[in-house]
Write a protein that holds these residues in place. Structure first.
Motif: not given
Lengths: 325, 244
Positions: B147-175
């Motif tokens: 929420s403190a990030l620019d929309v273009s940077v936000q997109a990058m971080v969201l893609n990264l979190l999705a990757d961590l779930r898909d590649r590492l099977g990470m469980s994430i509680l996202f507030i």
């Protein structure tokens, strides 16, 4: 008739150790009375500096070196605030002095500038708080900022901004720190003030979907310059600059889940000397050699302007609704 | 309130300020103790004072990476510290692990010796996610990480979190208070109001067919995405990216 706000060829210079930079470079834009214009772009594109120059509150060291700012046809001095322009800032927590009551904030300008008496200032404050939709204004007027929620504080800042009877309201990301429901109420309030008071609003944000709900026209800013401009509908439905398109593609949407968002690689450049050509080209997926000689904003269809050399292709593509490479 | 996160799943928690989202996150991460009730990871109850092994299993990513990274430490030092303190690698192999971590979050290795102020907002948030991953947690708790990030940077971080779930099977509680972001990223969602769960379920069910009036009110306040166009070609194809 003159537009309410007319910015013409404005440049703001910031002298630095490695040479002078230009956070705002040759920007022209207008806002009509009873109209809302949105300015959108990433952090570091010069949006806030543009607003501060118009409001006459540039940070120390920055100054407008070229161009003019006119309000109602009269030129205003960018080195000091003018009574006709009010500005509200992003963070409602830091915009208020913790040891002043709400009423003292709201009536500060009339008290100091117009010499309004204590009693009259109190009544004016209550009246303004009611106008911005604060319930129980008679009691809230004596509250301190820490006693209020974020949404209420933002309303207090608007009431304070209105106390000088401005013609133009400048908003610098005022809802970024607020919840969506609070944001929706804030936007509704702005719309009402535009109607009731005939205010002109210049609204800066990086949230394009939000602008879609509230603005008549949108100016897209990149690296200190306006790169696309048009009606909200034109800009959002038929973007004619790759930067606008990239901002739209980066915003998550409710109706297509799980698709990968498109981020924009790199970050906005620092503007040292006059760079020739398109400043977005190094980050642009559609860049061609002609970009090095790209000019300023040019007209496209229906008064929709873009600085992109390939704007016609872009627009044609979005009309046909097909992918373009 | 009760909720669960399965392995390889991102569960979003939405609600307004003051609804208890951050208190929930801090209880799960072990920064504060619940008055009553328990937090279990993989069937094991977390005690009020967690030992080092339990602390490792849940890691937190904060809203403002500028405030949560030590401004005087380089990225390398920030990432080395937890690996060394928890003895996760032999002394000679810590450097290798640090490089793995920055690769994992897509931060260029040449930023290893940069301090937070030399990084952009997106790079800082990648560094703080790498720090959370340094302890090989099973669960990530992310409190408003974009929420403190620019929309273009936000997109990058969201893609990264999705990757961590898909590649590492990470469980994430996202507030988050951003409904569009939660709708985009999460598998399931928990809607909170005044410290209680008012609605929960798969994101598609809750956001397409909300049952609770509070959920409807939240959804009604989200500005619609205005653009019906096609996403542009993947950026950076015709010229090299100057930042990478």
């Amino acid at each position: 008739m003159n537009p309410l706000l007319e910015v013409d060829g404005l440049s703001v210079a910031a002298p630095g150790r490695r040479g002078t930079t230009y956070p705002v470079r040759d920007v022209s834009l207008t806002v009509e009375g009873r109209g809302t214009v949105g300015v959108v772009g990433e952090s570091g594109c010069g949006k806030s500096t543009l607003l501060r120059a118009i409001a006459g509150v540039l940070p120390r060291g920055l100054r407008a070196v070229e161009g003019t700012v006119r309000v109602d046809g009269r030129e205003v001095d960018t080195r000091r605030p003018s009574g006709e322009v009010a500005m509200i800032f992003q963070d409602p927590m830091t915009g208020l002095n913790p040891v002043m009551t709400v009423g003292e904030h709201v009536a500060e300008v009339p008290r100091r500038r117009d010499g309004l008496g204590r009693r009259a200032a109190h009544d004016l404050a209550v009246h303004l708080l009611q106008e911005v939709g604060i319930e129980d204004a008679e009691h809230r007027v004596d509250a301190y900022p820490h006693e209020l929620s974020g949404g209420l504080r933002q309303r207090v800042l608007i009431a304070a901004a209105l106390s000088g009877s401005p013609r133009l309201l400048l908003c610098d990301e005022p809802t970024t720190a607020l919840d969506v429901t609070v944001q929706a109420r804030f936007v509704a309030l702005l719309g009402r003030l535009v109607e009731d008071r005939g205010l002109g609003v210049l609204y800066v944000t990086h949230d394009l979907p939000l602008l879609g709900t509230m603005c008549d026209r949108i100016d897209v800013m990149y690296a200190g310059q306006v790169v696309e401009r048009g009606s909200t509908r034109e800009v959002l439905q038929h973007p004619a600059h790759p930067y606008t398109e990239a901002l739209l593609a980066a915003a998550p949407r409710m109706d297509s889940r799980r698709a990968r968002l498109v981020s924009i690689p790199g970050r906005p450049p620092v503007l040292l000397a006059d760079t020739a050509g398109c400043r977005f080209a190094p980050r642009c997926p559609h860049a061609v050699d002609a970009c090095d000689a790209a000019g300023p904003l040019g007209p496209g269809t229906s008064g929709h302007e873009s600085a992109c050399v390939r704007r016609d292709e872009l627009e044609a593509r979005s009309e046909r609704g097909v992918a373009w490479r | 309130m009760s909720l669960s996160v399965r392995q390889g799943e991102i569960v979003g928690v939405v609600g307004e300020s003051g609804s208890g989202k951050t208190s929930l996150a801090r209880c799960v991460a072990g920064y504060r103790t619940a008055t009553s009730g328990t937090v279990e990871i993989d069937g094991r109850v977390m005690t009020a004072r967690r030992g080092p092994l339990d602390r490792r299993r849940v890691q937190m990513v904060f809203q403002d990476p500028y405030a949560s990274l030590n401004p005087r430490m380089t990225v390398r030092q920030t990432l080395r510290e937890p690996v060394v303190v928890h003895g996760l690698r032999a002394a000679g192999r810590v450097g290798e692990r640090v490089e793995e971590l920055v690769d994992l979050v897509g931060l260029d290795r040449r930023y290893l010796d940069s301090r937070p102020r030399q990084l952009s907002g997106g790079q800082r948030q990648r560094a703080s996610i790498a720090r959370a991953l340094a302890l090989e947690p099973e669960v990530l708790v992310a409190d408003e990480p974009v929420s403190a990030l620019d929309v273009s940077v936000q997109a990058m971080v969201l893609n990264l979190l999705a990757d961590l779930r898909d590649r590492l099977g990470m469980s994430i509680l996202f507030i988050s208070h951003d409904i569009a972001v939660v709708s985009h990223l999460c598998d399931r969602v928990v809607v909170m109001s005044q410290g209680r769960v008012v609605e929960t379920g798969a994101v598609d069910d809750v956001f397409l067919r909300p049952e609770h009036p509070y959920t409807r009110q939240l959804l009604g306040a989200v500005p619609p995405h205005p653009w019906s166009g096609h996403p542009p070609a993947s950026p950076g194809t015709s010229r090299p990216d100057p930042s990478q």
